[in-house]
Scaffold this motif. Structure first.
Motif, PDB file in Angstrom:
ATOM      1  N   ASP A  15       0.983  -1.075   0.026  1.00 41.28           N
ATOM      2  CA  ASP A  15      -0.156   0.104   0.132  1.00 41.28           C
ATOM      3  C   ASP A  15       0.891   1.206   0.014  1.00 41.28           C
ATOM      4  O   ASP A  15       0.644   2.376  -0.585  1.00 41.28           O
ATOM      5  CB  ASP A  15      -0.974  -0.153   1.135  1.00 41.28           C
ATOM      6  CG  ASP A  15      -1.848  -0.842   1.060  1.00 41.28           C
ATOM      7  OD1 ASP A  15      -2.357  -1.398   0.013  1.00 41.28           O
ATOM      8  OD2 ASP A  15      -2.710  -1.467   1.844  1.00 41.28           O
ATOM      9  N   GLU A  16       1.844   1.311   0.851  1.00 46.45           N
ATOM     10  CA  GLU A  16       2.578   2.410   0.981  1.00 46.45           C
ATOM     11  C   GLU A  16       3.473   2.812  -0.323  1.00 46.45           C
ATOM     12  O   GLU A  16       3.466   4.017  -0.965  1.00 46.45           O
ATOM     13  CB  GLU A  16       3.745   2.285   2.008  1.00 46.45           C
ATOM     14  CG  GLU A  16       4.683   3.631   2.246  1.00 46.45           C
ATOM     15  CD  GLU A  16       5.779   3.446   3.232  1.00 46.45           C
ATOM     16  OE1 GLU A  16       6.476   4.432   3.565  1.00 46.45           O
ATOM     17  OE2 GLU A  16       5.486   2.660   4.065  1.00 46.45           O
ATOM     18  N   ARG A  18       2.609   1.869  -3.350  1.00 45.07           N
ATOM     19  CA  ARG A  18       1.627   2.293  -4.380  1.00 45.07           C
ATOM     20  C   ARG A  18       1.144   3.479  -4.151  1.00 45.07           C
ATOM     21  O   ARG A  18       1.069   4.348  -5.166  1.00 45.07           O
ATOM     22  CB  ARG A  18       0.347   1.227  -4.363  1.00 45.07           C
ATOM     23  CG  ARG A  18      -0.604   1.526  -5.396  1.00 45.07           C
ATOM     24  CD  ARG A  18      -1.682   0.414  -5.542  1.00 45.07           C
ATOM     25  NE  ARG A  18      -2.556   0.725  -6.580  1.00 45.07           N
ATOM     26  CZ  ARG A  18      -2.429   0.429  -7.881  1.00 45.07           C
ATOM     27  NH1 ARG A  18      -1.242  -0.223  -8.176  1.00 45.07           N
ATOM     28  NH2 ARG A  18      -3.275   0.681  -8.750  1.00 45.07           N
ATOM     29  N   THR A  19       0.971   3.833  -2.817  1.00 46.32           N
ATOM     30  CA  THR A  19       0.339   5.447  -2.780  1.00 46.32           C
ATOM     31  C   THR A  19       1.422   6.409  -2.905  1.00 46.32           C
ATOM     32  O   THR A  19       1.230   7.547  -3.495  1.00 46.32           O
ATOM     33  CB  THR A  19      -0.042   5.482  -1.030  1.00 46.32           C
ATOM     34  OG1 THR A  19      -0.948   4.259  -0.674  1.00 46.32           O
ATOM     35  CG2 THR A  19      -0.306   6.974  -0.764  1.00 46.32           C
ATOM     36  N   ILE A  20       2.647   6.019  -2.736  1.00 42.17           N
ATOM     37  CA  ILE A  20       3.779   6.875  -3.270  1.00 42.17           C
ATOM     38  C   ILE A  20       3.793   7.223  -4.650  1.00 42.17           C
ATOM     39  O   ILE A  20       3.785   8.316  -5.175  1.00 42.17           O
ATOM     40  CB  ILE A  20       5.250   6.443  -2.709  1.00 42.17           C
ATOM     41  CG1 ILE A  20       5.273   6.699  -1.255  1.00 42.17           C
ATOM     42  CG2 ILE A  20       6.472   7.266  -3.364  1.00 42.17           C
ATOM     43  CD1 ILE A  20       6.644   5.659  -0.693  1.00 42.17           C
ATOM     44  N   VAL A  22       1.044   6.786  -6.916  1.00 42.55           N
ATOM     45  CA  VAL A  22      -0.065   7.218  -7.224  1.00 42.55           C
ATOM     46  C   VAL A  22      -0.111   8.603  -6.879  1.00 42.55           C
ATOM     47  O   VAL A  22      -0.522   9.432  -7.719  1.00 42.55           O
ATOM     48  CB  VAL A  22      -1.156   6.267  -6.768  1.00 42.55           C
ATOM     49  CG1 VAL A  22      -2.675   7.207  -6.808  1.00 42.55           C
ATOM     50  CG2 VAL A  22      -1.501   4.941  -7.468  1.00 42.55           C
ATOM     51  N   SER A  23       0.231   8.852  -5.748  1.00 39.90           N
ATOM     52  CA  SER A  23       0.162  10.336  -5.298  1.00 39.90           C
ATOM     53  C   SER A  23       1.073  11.352  -6.016  1.00 39.90           C
ATOM     54  O   SER A  23       0.760  12.483  -5.922  1.00 39.90           O
ATOM     55  CB  SER A  23       0.447  10.514  -3.888  1.00 39.90           C
ATOM     56  OG  SER A  23       1.699  10.241  -3.553  1.00 39.90           O
ATOM     57  N   ASN A  24       1.944  10.929  -6.882  1.00 35.03           N
ATOM     58  CA  ASN A  24       2.891  11.593  -7.465  1.00 35.03           C
ATOM     59  C   ASN A  24       2.544  11.610  -9.183  1.00 35.03           C
ATOM     60  O   ASN A  24       3.112  12.119  -9.853  1.00 35.03           O
ATOM     61  CB  ASN A  24       4.240  11.434  -7.424  1.00 35.03           C
ATOM     62  CG  ASN A  24       4.429  11.800  -5.949  1.00 35.03           C
ATOM     63  OD1 ASN A  24       4.903  13.124  -5.499  1.00 35.03           O
ATOM     64  ND2 ASN A  24       4.571  10.930  -4.839  1.00 35.03           N
ATOM     65  N   GLU A  27      -3.883  11.732 -12.026  1.00 33.38           N
ATOM     66  CA  GLU A  27      -4.882  10.916 -11.348  1.00 33.38           C
ATOM     67  C   GLU A  27      -5.539   9.831 -12.307  1.00 33.38           C
ATOM     68  O   GLU A  27      -5.717   8.754 -11.771  1.00 33.38           O
ATOM     69  CB  GLU A  27      -6.162  11.846 -10.816  1.00 33.38           C
ATOM     70  CG  GLU A  27      -6.975  11.236 -10.309  1.00 33.38           C
ATOM     71  CD  GLU A  27      -8.426  12.093  -9.697  1.00 33.38           C
ATOM     72  OE1 GLU A  27      -9.278  11.624  -9.485  1.00 33.38           O
ATOM     73  OE2 GLU A  27      -7.957  13.236  -9.396  1.00 33.38           O
ATOM     74  N   ALA A  30      -4.154   6.292 -11.554  1.00 34.51           N
ATOM     75  CA  ALA A  30      -4.413   5.349 -10.147  1.00 34.51           C
ATOM     76  C   ALA A  30      -4.635   4.113 -10.413  1.00 34.51           C
ATOM     77  O   ALA A  30      -4.233   3.317  -9.523  1.00 34.51           O
ATOM     78  CB  ALA A  30      -5.408   6.403  -9.009  1.00 34.51           C
TER      79      ALA A  30
END
Length: 159
Positions: A15-16, A18-20, A22-24, A27, A30
């Motif tokens: 999750d971490e 992927r979040t790094i 996706v958040s950069n 959109e 995602a």
């Protein structure tokens, strides 16, 4: 090649991480598979994303290439995996001291640390794949003292 990139997701997606990514990234990306997010981040070599995210994406992509190259050549993890891991950790610490971004720490957390776990407790395939990724990182950082030539596994693109 897609199977080795899928293997990167099997080994390194969480999750971490992927979040790094996706958040950069834009959109609409995602919902894309993890390996596609890594590829997209690795191709954004501009100021649109932080340098450390680009580095993480690039090294995740190189991990897939390393796994593919080693598997195609029938290469397996050797008994020197503890020395290889120690070298990669030391070289990455050196790398971190030479740059002004957190790329090395993201590579440590999301590639090297999982590789260490797979080397210690993984299945044969997980050990082989982790060893290939560590060899690729060692080759990338071969300018640091202690590199052994038999670790060489040239994978492009690199730094």
């Amino acid at each position: 090649m897609s199977s080795s990139l899928d293997r990167v997701a099997d080994l390194f997606e969480n999750d971490e991480a992927r979040t790094i990514l996706v958040s950069n990234l834009p959109e609409p990306l995602a919902p894309y598979p993890f390996s596609e997010l890594a590829r997209a981040a690795s191709h954004r070599d501009d100021d649109s994303i932080p340098r450390e995210v680009h580095v993480l994406g690039r090294e995740l992509r190189r991990a897939g290439l390393a796994i593919h190259r080693a598997n195609t050549a029938g290469e397996r993890a050797l008994d020197d995996h503890a020395d290889l891991l120690a070298y990669v950790c030391s070289a990455t610490d050196w790398w971190a001291s030479t740059v002004e971004h957190d790329g090395p720490s993201l590579v440590t957390k999301h590639l090297i640390d999982p590789c260490a776990t797979y080397i210690e407790r993984g299945s044969g395939r997980e050990r082989d794949d982790a060893y290939a990724v560590l060899r690729s990182l060692a080759t990338l950082l071969r300018g640091h003292s202690g590199f052994q030539t038999w670790w060489a596994l040239a994978v492009e693109p690199g730094v």
